[in-house]
Design a protein around this motif. Structure first.
Motif: not given
Length: 150
Positions: A88-94, A116-117, A124-128
């Motif tokens: 859910r967090r990954r989808l929200e970040f996308q 972008v960042f 919701t995330m910090r994954s590059t």
């Protein structure tokens, strides 16, 4: 403050009665453990096995030895819920990245990783890795959209 030996010496009949009821007490305790473990299967959010073990003042390894199936289900449910939350967090970040890339493109600004960042107010995330992939995907979608509407 008396020791067990003194109690057995002074009250031999009561001590014998307590020892005779020990198997019954053990069964009662195991039933209580089973009820607690079964209750953990319906809790929201799903508790980790370590938390359930702390409630009954036993180790998780001890509980797994007594009730392996219930403990496996508790662990499986907890991990499934954690995976769902991460998805859910990954989808929200996308989605946040997608909106930021489109916003930058509309302004005529190249959507670099940094820009972008920086344009996402509360990421919701910090994954590059997710960031780079979503930027590339959104740019491809924009390019296709622009080609189709020329």
């Amino acid at each position: 403050g008396w020791t067990v030996c003194i109690l057995q010496y002074r009250f031999p009949h009561a001590s014998a009665a307590l020892v005779a009821r020990l198997p019954e007490r053990k069964l009662l305790f195991k039933a209580k453990l089973r009820t607690t473990l079964s209750g953990a299967l319906t809790e929201e959010p799903a508790p980790p096995m370590k938390t359930v073990a702390q409630r009954v003042e036993r180790s998780a390894a001890h509980l797994r030895a007594i009730y392996p199936d219930l403990c496996r289900e508790i662990t499986k449910r907890y991990l499934w819920e954690k995976d769902c939350e991460a998805s859910r967090r990954r989808l929200e970040f996308q989605a946040q990245i997608h909106c930021a890339v489109i916003g930058l493109a509309e302004q005529g600004i190249y959507p670099s990783r940094t820009r972008v960042f920086a344009s996402i107010p509360h990421p919701t995330m910090r994954s590059t890795r997710v960031l780079d992939r979503q930027i590339a995907t959104t740019r491809l979608e924009l390019d296709r959209f622009l080609e189709n509407h020329k």
